[in-house]
Enzyme design. Structure first.
Site, PDB file in Angstrom:
ATOM      1  N   ASN A   9      -5.216   3.227   0.476  1.00 58.98           N
ATOM      2  CA  ASN A   9      -3.905   2.660   0.799  1.00 58.98           C
ATOM      3  C   ASN A   9      -3.561   1.640  -0.285  1.00 58.98           C
ATOM      4  OD1 ASN A   9      -1.672   1.435   1.887  1.00 58.98           O
ATOM      5  ND2 ASN A   9      -2.739   0.513   3.638  1.00 58.98           N
ATOM      6  N   LYS A  11      -0.928   0.071  -0.668  1.00 56.89           N
ATOM      7  CA  LYS A  11       0.016  -0.949  -0.162  1.00 56.89           C
ATOM      8  C   LYS A  11       1.129  -1.149  -1.195  1.00 56.89           C
ATOM      9  CE  LYS A  11      -3.688  -2.892   2.503  1.00 56.89           C
ATOM     10  NZ  LYS A  11      -4.180  -3.994   3.300  1.00 56.89           N
ATOM     11  N   HIS A  98      -0.111   1.176  10.700  1.00 59.06           N
ATOM     12  CA  HIS A  98      -0.990   0.190  10.039  1.00 59.06           C
ATOM     13  C   HIS A  98      -0.709  -1.188  10.633  1.00 59.06           C
ATOM     14  CE1 HIS A  98      -2.775  -2.351   6.965  1.00 59.06           C
ATOM     15  NE2 HIS A  98      -3.477  -1.290   6.602  1.00 59.06           N
ATOM     16  N   GLY A 176      -8.542  -6.886   4.510  1.00 62.91           N
ATOM     17  CA  GLY A 176      -8.204  -7.769   3.388  1.00 62.91           C
ATOM     18  C   GLY A 176      -8.860  -9.137   3.473  1.00 62.91           C
ATOM     19  N   SER A 216     -12.040  -4.034   4.682  1.00 63.08           N
ATOM     20  CA  SER A 216     -12.933  -4.579   3.640  1.00 63.08           C
ATOM     21  C   SER A 216     -14.100  -3.655   3.310  1.00 63.08           C
ATOM     22  CB  SER A 216     -13.432  -5.973   4.038  1.00 63.08           C
ATOM     23  OG  SER A 216     -12.341  -6.870   4.142  1.00 63.08           O
TER      24      SER A 216
HETATM   25  C1  PEP Z   1      -6.179  -1.395   4.904  1.00 60.76           C
HETATM   26  O1  PEP Z   1      -5.187  -2.022   4.585  1.00 60.76           O
HETATM   27  O2  PEP Z   1      -6.040  -0.356   5.540  1.00 60.76           O
HETATM   28  C2  PEP Z   1      -7.488  -1.912   4.524  1.00 60.76           C
HETATM   29  C3  PEP Z   1      -8.539  -1.417   5.121  1.00 60.76           C
HETATM   30  O3  PEP Z   1      -7.517  -2.901   3.577  1.00 60.76           O
HETATM   31  P1  PEP Z   1      -8.835  -3.549   2.912  1.00 60.76           P
HETATM   32  O4  PEP Z   1      -9.741  -2.427   2.542  1.00 60.76           O
HETATM   33  O5  PEP Z   1      -8.317  -4.275   1.702  1.00 60.76           O
HETATM   34  O6  PEP Z   1      -9.431  -4.454   3.931  1.00 60.76           O
END
Ligand code: PEP
Length: 253
Positions: A9, A11, A98, A176, A216
């Site tokens: 993703n 984003k 999401h 995140g 993460s």
């Molecule tokens: C996400 O936004 O779906 C996500 C899992 O982000 P991150 O891996 O940065 O925690």
């Protein structure tokens, strides 16, 4: 055998040039490193979809997804992108629900149910996100809370439609933040969600549903998380913006 999936993703990141470089690197590594049994899904911002798709070409294990779609079919909805438009550009997957959409754009279970149906009606496979806040986790009510998200947004679907849905369990407190759920916490929730799906659609459909972990996830922790029985891959935010990290996560199975 349910599919193993690693979805990136992006984003609201990546200029045109950055997106082209990232995609080329991922596609080349995917081919050179002979990845066979893991589907990689790239979910870039909307304007990237067409050029990213062109770069991916005929590499069959790399798919294109969108990060959102409208709940409306077409018409005067400035700034929105419909499932029908996405499908016409060769998009195969779409992330729906999401936690950032739920929180910043106030998308609730009912609206998400409409988006899921709209996506399916145009042949897109929804990657349906669910997950609890830190408050809910601390209160110990995460399991009923997340099951409720599935019940409200998905359990109106026919068995045939439900079997096209990918679930992404993403505890909000892990997105995140650098704070990952432990492999045991992920397994516990994934197993609970699979049982919940079985209670509505039966054991066979539940066994075939891919349930991804998100929050993460990185090359260091992916192997342990993916080793769990009910974890079928990951939805990756930050680490999907670096080709080597994304590929190392794909290779963590
Ligand atoms: C996400 O936004 O779906 C996500 C899992 O982000 P991150 O891996 O940065 O925690």
């Amino acid at each position: 055998m349910r599919k193993k999936i690693v979805a990136g993703n992006w984003k609201m990141n990546m200029t045109f040039e950055e997106g082209q470089i990232l995609t080329s690197e991922i596609v080349n590594m995917y081919k050179d490193e002979n990845i066979k049994d893991v589907v990689a899904i790239l979910n870039p911002p909307f304007p990237h979809i067409f050029p990213v798709k062109k770069l991916v070409g005929d590499v069959s294990g790399v798919k294109i997804g969108a990060q959102n779609c409208s709940d409306k079919a077409s018409g005067a909805f400035t700034g929105e992108v419909s499932a029908k438009i996405l499908a016409s550009f060769g998009v195969e997957y779409v992330i729906i629900g999401h936690s950032e959409r739920r929180e910043y754009f106030h998308e609730g279970n009912e609206l998400l149910a409409v988006k899921v149906k709209e996506a399916l009606a145009h042949g897109l496979k929804p990657i349906f996100c669910c997950g609890e806040s830190l408050d809910i986790r601390t209160a110990g009510t995460h399991e009923p809370n997340v099951k409720f998200q599935l019940t409200e947004s998905l359990f109106d679907l026919s068995p045939e439609d439900f079997s096209k849905v990918v679930i992404a369990y993403e505890p909000i407190w892990a997105i995140g933040t650098g704070k990952t759920a432990t492999a045991e916490q992920a397994q516990e929730m994934h197993a609970a969600l699979r049982r919940h799906i079985a209670s509505k659609y039966g054991k066979d459909i539940a066994a075939e549903t891919s349930i991804l972990y998100g929050g993460s996830c990185n090359p260091k922790n992916a192997q342990e998380i993916f080793s769990k029985e009910d974890v079928d891959g990951g939805l990756i935010g930050g680490a999907s913006l670096k080709s080597r990290d994304f590929m190392d996560i794909i290779k963590s199975f």
